[in-house]
Design a protein around this motif. Structure first.
Motif, PDB file in Angstrom:
ATOM      1  N   GLU A 177      54.605  12.426  30.770  1.00  0.00           N
ATOM      2  CA  GLU A 177      55.369  11.807  29.692  1.00  0.00           C
ATOM      3  C   GLU A 177      55.709  12.855  28.643  1.00  0.00           C
ATOM      4  O   GLU A 177      54.923  13.756  28.366  1.00  0.00           O
ATOM      5  CB  GLU A 177      54.575  10.674  29.044  1.00  0.00           C
ATOM      6  CG  GLU A 177      54.312   9.521  29.985  1.00  0.00           C
ATOM      7  CD  GLU A 177      53.550   8.383  29.344  1.00  0.00           C
ATOM      8  OE1 GLU A 177      53.646   7.258  29.851  1.00  0.00           O
ATOM      9  OE2 GLU A 177      52.838   8.611  28.339  1.00  0.00           O
ATOM     10  N   TRP A 224      57.147  13.421  24.632  1.00  0.00           N
ATOM     11  CA  TRP A 224      57.326  12.777  23.333  1.00  0.00           C
ATOM     12  C   TRP A 224      58.776  12.911  22.907  1.00  0.00           C
ATOM     13  O   TRP A 224      59.345  13.987  22.911  1.00  0.00           O
ATOM     14  CB  TRP A 224      56.409  13.408  22.294  1.00  0.00           C
ATOM     15  CG  TRP A 224      56.591  12.810  20.930  1.00  0.00           C
ATOM     16  CD1 TRP A 224      57.225  13.367  19.866  1.00  0.00           C
ATOM     17  CD2 TRP A 224      56.142  11.518  20.500  1.00  0.00           C
ATOM     18  NE1 TRP A 224      57.196  12.509  18.797  1.00  0.00           N
ATOM     19  CE2 TRP A 224      56.539  11.370  19.158  1.00  0.00           C
ATOM     20  CE3 TRP A 224      55.455  10.489  21.115  1.00  0.00           C
ATOM     21  CZ2 TRP A 224      56.256  10.218  18.425  1.00  0.00           C
ATOM     22  CZ3 TRP A 224      55.175   9.354  20.372  1.00  0.00           C
ATOM     23  CH2 TRP A 224      55.573   9.219  19.047  1.00  0.00           C
ATOM     24  N   TRP A 238      56.544   7.880  23.688  1.00  0.00           N
ATOM     25  CA  TRP A 238      56.367   8.667  24.901  1.00  0.00           C
ATOM     26  C   TRP A 238      57.292   8.100  25.969  1.00  0.00           C
ATOM     27  O   TRP A 238      57.339   6.880  26.176  1.00  0.00           O
ATOM     28  CB  TRP A 238      54.922   8.599  25.385  1.00  0.00           C
ATOM     29  CG  TRP A 238      53.973   9.339  24.513  1.00  0.00           C
ATOM     30  CD1 TRP A 238      53.161   8.810  23.554  1.00  0.00           C
ATOM     31  CD2 TRP A 238      53.747  10.745  24.504  1.00  0.00           C
ATOM     32  NE1 TRP A 238      52.436   9.808  22.950  1.00  0.00           N
ATOM     33  CE2 TRP A 238      52.775  11.017  23.520  1.00  0.00           C
ATOM     34  CE3 TRP A 238      54.264  11.817  25.224  1.00  0.00           C
ATOM     35  CZ2 TRP A 238      52.306  12.296  23.255  1.00  0.00           C
ATOM     36  CZ3 TRP A 238      53.797  13.090  24.961  1.00  0.00           C
ATOM     37  CH2 TRP A 238      52.840  13.321  23.987  1.00  0.00           C
ATOM     38  N   TYR A 251      54.016  17.068  25.684  1.00  0.00           N
ATOM     39  CA  TYR A 251      53.832  16.319  26.929  1.00  0.00           C
ATOM     40  C   TYR A 251      52.396  15.818  27.017  1.00  0.00           C
ATOM     41  O   TYR A 251      51.497  16.334  26.350  1.00  0.00           O
ATOM     42  CB  TYR A 251      54.104  17.216  28.141  1.00  0.00           C
ATOM     43  CG  TYR A 251      55.562  17.584  28.300  1.00  0.00           C
ATOM     44  CD1 TYR A 251      56.388  16.845  29.125  1.00  0.00           C
ATOM     45  CD2 TYR A 251      56.104  18.670  27.627  1.00  0.00           C
ATOM     46  CE1 TYR A 251      57.715  17.180  29.274  1.00  0.00           C
ATOM     47  CE2 TYR A 251      57.432  19.013  27.761  1.00  0.00           C
ATOM     48  CZ  TYR A 251      58.236  18.265  28.594  1.00  0.00           C
ATOM     49  OH  TYR A 251      59.550  18.585  28.739  1.00  0.00           O
ATOM     50  N   ARG A 260      47.583  15.682  24.567  1.00  0.00           N
ATOM     51  CA  ARG A 260      48.958  16.174  24.567  1.00  0.00           C
ATOM     52  C   ARG A 260      48.936  17.694  24.543  1.00  0.00           C
ATOM     53  O   ARG A 260      47.983  18.319  24.059  1.00  0.00           O
ATOM     54  CB  ARG A 260      49.746  15.625  23.384  1.00  0.00           C
ATOM     55  CG  ARG A 260      49.293  16.131  22.057  1.00  0.00           C
ATOM     56  CD  ARG A 260      50.062  15.498  20.948  1.00  0.00           C
ATOM     57  NE  ARG A 260      49.696  16.149  19.689  1.00  0.00           N
ATOM     58  CZ  ARG A 260      50.487  16.297  18.673  1.00  0.00           C
ATOM     59  NH1 ARG A 260      51.696  15.803  18.710  1.00  0.00           N
ATOM     60  NH2 ARG A 260      50.083  16.911  17.598  1.00  0.00           N
TER      61      ARG A 260
END
Length: 171
Positions: free
Chosen positions: A111, A113, A120, A150, A166
């Motif tokens: 995912e 941001w 996300w 990410y 993250r």
């Protein structure tokens, strides 16, 4: 009107269609063989022995986190960059299977941001599964030319999703 004169246009039309289909098939086969010849076995240029590269697998090539992750965690580590903005990563987690006769399905998501939506959003994803004893599962996503924040999410059937910390991808 004779039966012969009413059948002639149909036969001619069918013959034209068959010829077009034959030409298209030959063109596709030629293109396929051309790609196969181009990307199949590379020709060795003069002095190829001098151009040969030895690939050495070491702790620099693979992440140092070769240990089994703790249950309920997802670890992400960077692998050596392949280019100026080509970043491969390795995500690992231990997926427990309480019933070795049952199949466990799981899915990985990378995912990213989004500052615009402040959420996300899925960037990459893949699914898999196994049966048998608990296993350490791995995934190696790549981020190419897309810097940002990410995280990796592992979804296992019947359990809450596990999220990594993250991490920042920059060029």
């Amino acid at each position: 009107m004779s039966p012969r004169s009413s059948v002639a246009p149909v036969v001619a039309s069918g013959t034209v269609s068959a010829v077009k289909l034959l030409i298209a098939t030959l063109a596709f086969a030629g293109a396929y063989l051309g790609v196969e010849a181009t990307y199949g076995t590379p020709a060795q240029p003069a002095g190829a022995a001098e151009q040969a590269r030895t690939v050495e697998l070491s702790s620099r090539s693979m992440p140092a986190t070769a240990q089994v992750p703790a249950p309920g965690t997802v670890t992400v580590s960077a692998v050596d960059a392949l280019g100026p903005c080509d970043r491969p990563y390795q995500a690992r987690s231990l997926v427990e299977n309480n019933d070795p006769r049952a199949t466990v399905s799981y899915g990985w998501r990378l995912e990213r941001w989004s500052p615009g939506t402040r959420r996300w959003q899925t960037y990459l994803g893949i699914g898999s599964g196994f049966s048998g004893e608990s296993q350490t599962v791995e995934w190696q996503p790549r981020v190419v030319n897309n810097p940002g924040w990410y995280r990796v999410v592992l979804s296992v059937s019947g359990d809450a999703p596990l999220r990594s910390e993250r991490f920042l991808v920059s060029c």
